[in-house]
Design a protein around this motif. Structure first.
Motif, mmCIF file in Angstrom:
data_model
loop_
_atom_site.group_PDB
_atom_site.id
_atom_site.type_symbol
_atom_site.label_atom_id
_atom_site.label_comp_id
_atom_site.label_asym_id
_atom_site.label_seq_id
_atom_site.Cartn_x
_atom_site.Cartn_y
_atom_site.Cartn_z
ATOM 1 N N LEU A 1 -0.687 -0.057 19.116
ATOM 2 C CA LEU A 1 0.703 0.197 18.733
ATOM 3 C C LEU A 1 1.016 1.688 18.580
ATOM 4 N N GLY A 2 0.021 2.534 18.702
ATOM 5 C CA GLY A 2 0.257 3.969 18.516
ATOM 6 C C GLY A 2 0.545 4.343 17.080
ATOM 7 N N MET A 3 -0.063 3.622 16.141
ATOM 8 C CA MET A 3 0.137 3.894 14.710
ATOM 9 C C MET A 3 -0.883 4.943 14.273
ATOM 10 N N ALA A 4 -0.619 6.187 14.647
ATOM 11 C CA ALA A 4 -1.608 7.261 14.499
ATOM 12 C C ALA A 4 -1.836 7.694 13.057
ATOM 13 N N ASP A 5 -0.902 7.391 12.166
ATOM 14 C CA ASP A 5 -1.002 7.851 10.778
ATOM 15 C C ASP A 5 -1.237 6.704 9.803
ATOM 16 N N THR A 6 -1.746 5.574 10.290
ATOM 17 C CA THR A 6 -1.964 4.404 9.443
ATOM 18 C C THR A 6 -3.455 4.115 9.332
ATOM 19 N N GLY A 7 -3.919 3.868 8.116
ATOM 20 C CA GLY A 7 -5.316 3.542 7.901
ATOM 21 C C GLY A 7 -5.622 3.388 6.434
ATOM 22 N N PHE A 8 -6.885 3.142 6.133
ATOM 23 C CA PHE A 8 -7.318 2.920 4.752
ATOM 24 C C PHE A 8 -7.655 4.221 4.031
ATOM 25 N N PHE A 9 -7.495 5.343 4.700
ATOM 26 C CA PHE A 9 -7.676 6.632 4.047
ATOM 27 C C PHE A 9 -6.803 7.662 4.756
ATOM 28 N N VAL A 10 -6.580 8.765 4.084
ATOM 29 C CA VAL A 10 -5.831 9.886 4.653
ATOM 30 C C VAL A 10 -6.809 11.045 4.789
ATOM 31 N N PRO A 11 -7.114 11.479 6.015
ATOM 32 C CA PRO A 11 -8.104 12.548 6.178
ATOM 33 C C PRO A 11 -7.635 13.850 5.545
ATOM 34 N N ALA A 12 -8.591 14.720 5.291
ATOM 35 C CA ALA A 12 -8.307 15.962 4.574
ATOM 36 C C ALA A 12 -7.173 16.746 5.213
ATOM 37 N N GLU A 13 -7.125 16.771 6.537
ATOM 38 C CA GLU A 13 -6.104 17.575 7.220
ATOM 39 C C GLU A 13 -4.705 16.983 7.109
ATOM 40 N N LYS A 14 -4.585 15.756 6.599
ATOM 41 C CA LYS A 14 -3.265 15.138 6.429
ATOM 42 C C LYS A 14 -2.901 14.939 4.960
ATOM 43 N N GLN A 15 -3.771 15.346 4.041
ATOM 44 C CA GLN A 15 -3.528 15.098 2.624
ATOM 45 C C GLN A 15 -2.239 15.759 2.127
ATOM 46 N N ASP A 16 -1.844 16.855 2.762
ATOM 47 C CA ASP A 16 -0.614 17.520 2.318
ATOM 48 C C ASP A 16 0.635 16.732 2.683
ATOM 49 N N ARG A 17 0.480 15.668 3.453
ATOM 50 C CA ARG A 17 1.625 14.815 3.796
ATOM 51 C C ARG A 17 1.800 13.649 2.820
ATOM 52 N N LEU A 18 0.904 13.524 1.839
ATOM 53 C CA LEU A 18 1.052 12.503 0.810
ATOM 54 C C LEU A 18 2.079 12.955 -0.230
ATOM 55 N N PRO A 19 2.966 12.070 -0.659
ATOM 56 C CA PRO A 19 3.918 12.450 -1.709
ATOM 57 C C PRO A 19 3.337 12.238 -3.091
ATOM 58 N N GLY A 20 3.999 12.784 -4.095
ATOM 59 C CA GLY A 20 3.658 12.445 -5.462
ATOM 60 C C GLY A 20 3.905 10.971 -5.717
ATOM 61 N N LEU A 21 3.271 10.443 -6.724
ATOM 62 C CA LEU A 21 3.435 9.038 -7.099
ATOM 63 C C LEU A 21 3.928 9.002 -8.539
ATOM 64 N N TYR A 22 4.996 8.224 -8.782
ATOM 65 C CA TYR A 22 5.679 8.303 -10.076
ATOM 66 C C TYR A 22 5.923 6.928 -10.672
ATOM 67 N N GLU A 23 6.192 6.952 -11.968
ATOM 68 C CA GLU A 23 6.625 5.774 -12.710
ATOM 69 C C GLU A 23 7.657 6.233 -13.733
ATOM 70 N N MET A 24 8.434 5.293 -14.236
ATOM 71 C CA MET A 24 9.437 5.648 -15.234
ATOM 72 C C MET A 24 8.780 5.723 -16.609
ATOM 73 N N GLY A 25 8.896 6.867 -17.248
ATOM 74 C CA GLY A 25 8.318 7.052 -18.567
ATOM 75 C C GLY A 25 9.196 6.483 -19.656
ATOM 76 N N PRO A 26 8.696 6.359 -20.871
ATOM 77 C CA PRO A 26 9.467 5.769 -21.973
ATOM 78 C C PRO A 26 10.703 6.579 -22.339
ATOM 79 N N GLU A 27 10.712 7.864 -21.968
ATOM 80 C CA GLU A 27 11.876 8.693 -22.277
ATOM 81 C C GLU A 27 12.951 8.598 -21.203
ATOM 82 N N GLY A 28 12.737 7.734 -20.199
ATOM 83 C CA GLY A 28 13.735 7.527 -19.155
ATOM 84 C C GLY A 28 13.685 8.537 -18.031
ATOM 85 N N ARG A 29 12.545 9.225 -17.871
ATOM 86 C CA ARG A 29 12.373 10.180 -16.764
ATOM 87 C C ARG A 29 11.116 9.830 -15.983
#
Length: 402
Positions: A216-244
């Motif tokens: 399918l040409g899914m070049a960026d899909t897999g069970f890990f992100v290699p070191a050279e692509k790690q900068d393409r990962l976003p932050g991961l967030y949740e809603m805190g008790p203070e509403g932010r």
């Protein structure tokens, strides 16, 4: 249109019967959630009639740096791994290597002679159909005060060092209920990963790479992100008790840079909007991509058909926004909206969908020949905006012609 022409070549919305204003309204609704601090960002992708008509990246990849989200950001798609695992399974179904009526233990002997929590034998052993539909009797260990879940939390099968060890740990745990009598979100798709390895003779990552991602040409899909692509990962967030929004920990514990010891068929993949759209379009093409047959039309139909009984549909089962009900059933590793009126959703009959723990979502609608991929980075806990039904209603308003 031949499937070889249904490979997401660009088109204008008007060419495929979509309203440019309607697509803009869909993104505006997500932008409003970003502006309200509910989301850090979002990437959306829409295709119709095999043509890519819309991709947009909004908000930021990192709240700390303010770096903008990009269309090629690599997201943790968590449970959107499950439909990919279903395709891996039905590829093997096409080869005649398993059938829905088979006992699971035929293909995974570690799960022979499973018992109920009271030590008694169930009325029957769980089948492959049960495994594909969250009705086998397995659980995930989400509820500590549930006696079976408490045992999962002690055994931690998903922390095993191999598929073999995971199956052995699971085989020592009791079933949470009689097979086929309930729908419970569970470790079932990770078990499927072990079945795939046993039937194919390949590791789960290698099987998915060679039979799904590379074709399918899914070049960026897999069970890990290699070191050279790690900068393409976003932050991961949740809603805190203070509403932010605040930083959140990945369900995987960490973002793997090499193949993990226990690749999770239930939630371990990373992907991009463009990659996942190729996967979704292959399903809309009934198993073909660019003239290549990935899986048979019959297997796609089996995967995207509701397999739950009326009793199970009426029993009030579900997880998060995915609440099983009349019209809103379950196929292999994903929801099937088989009666849109009963489900109260403006999509075509046969729409297949699922989502992920970080809020990602997608659906394919064969009646309207449309797919949607939405990728965000907020862990889906209490209070999460219901982005999937919201966007389904907005996209319905964007439809101009068939």
């Amino acid at each position: 249109m031949p499937s070889s022409d249904r490979t997401l070549a660009p088109a204008s919305p008007e060419e495929v019967g979509l309203s440019r204003e309607g697509l803009a309204n869909t993104d505006a609704a997500l932008q409003a959630l970003i502006d309200a601090g509910e989301l850090a960002g979002a990437v959306t992708l829409v295709a119709r009639h095999g043509r890519l008509v819309h991709t947009n990246a909004m908000g930021v990849k990192s709240l700390a740096t303010g770096e903008a989200l990009a269309a090629d950001t690599i997201f943790r798609i968590f449970s959107m791994t499950k439909p990919v695992t279903a395709v891996a399974m039905v590829i093997l179904y096409d080869q005649g290597l398993w059938r829905p009526e088979d006992p699971i233990a035929r293909h995974l002997p570690a799960l022979a002679d499973l018992k109920l929590a009271d030590g008694s034998a169930p009325g029957r052993q769980p089948t492959m159909l049960d495994l594909m539909t969250h009705t086998a009797g397995f659980s995930y260990g989400f509820t500590p005060d549930d006696p079976v879940d408490a045992l999962y939390l002690q055994s931690h099968p998903l922390r095993a060092s191999s598929m073999t060890e995971m199956a052995e740990r699971l085989g020592a745990l009791p079933l949470a209920y009689e097979p086929g009598s309930q729908w419970r979100y569970s470790i079932a798709m990770d078990v499927q990963g072990a079945v795939i390895e046993g039937l194919s003779g390949q590791s789960l990552p290698d099987f998915m790479r060679t039979r799904i991602f590379e074709p399918l040409g899914m070049a960026d899909t897999g069970f890990f992100v290699p070191a050279e692509k790690q900068d393409r990962l976003p932050g991961l967030y949740e809603m805190g008790p203070e509403g932010r929004l605040r930083e959140a920990r990945s369900l995987l514990g960490r973002d793997h840079q090499t193949t993990p010891a226990l690749p999770s068929g239930g939630g371990g993949l990373f992907s991009t909007a463009a990659d996942y759209a190729r996967f979704a379009q292959m399903l809309l093409n009934r198993g073909e991509w660019a003239g290549q047959r990935i899986v048979s039309p019959q297997a796609v139909a089996l995967m995207t058909t509701n397999h739950l009984s009326e009793a199970l549909l009426a029993a009030g089962h579900g997880i998060g926004v995915q609440q099983i009900r009349p019209g809103y059933g379950y196929g292999f590793n994903g929801v099937v909206i088989y009666d849109p009126a009963a489900a109260d959703l403006p999509v075509g009959a046969g729409t297949y969908l699922w989502d992920g723990a970080a809020g990602t979502w997608f659906w394919i609608d064969p009646v309207n020949d449309l797919l949607f991929v939405g990728l965000i980075q907020r862990m889906a806990v209490a209070g999460m905006p219901l982005v999937q039904p919201m966007t389904q209603r907005l996209i319905a308003k964007a439809l101009l012609v068939g």
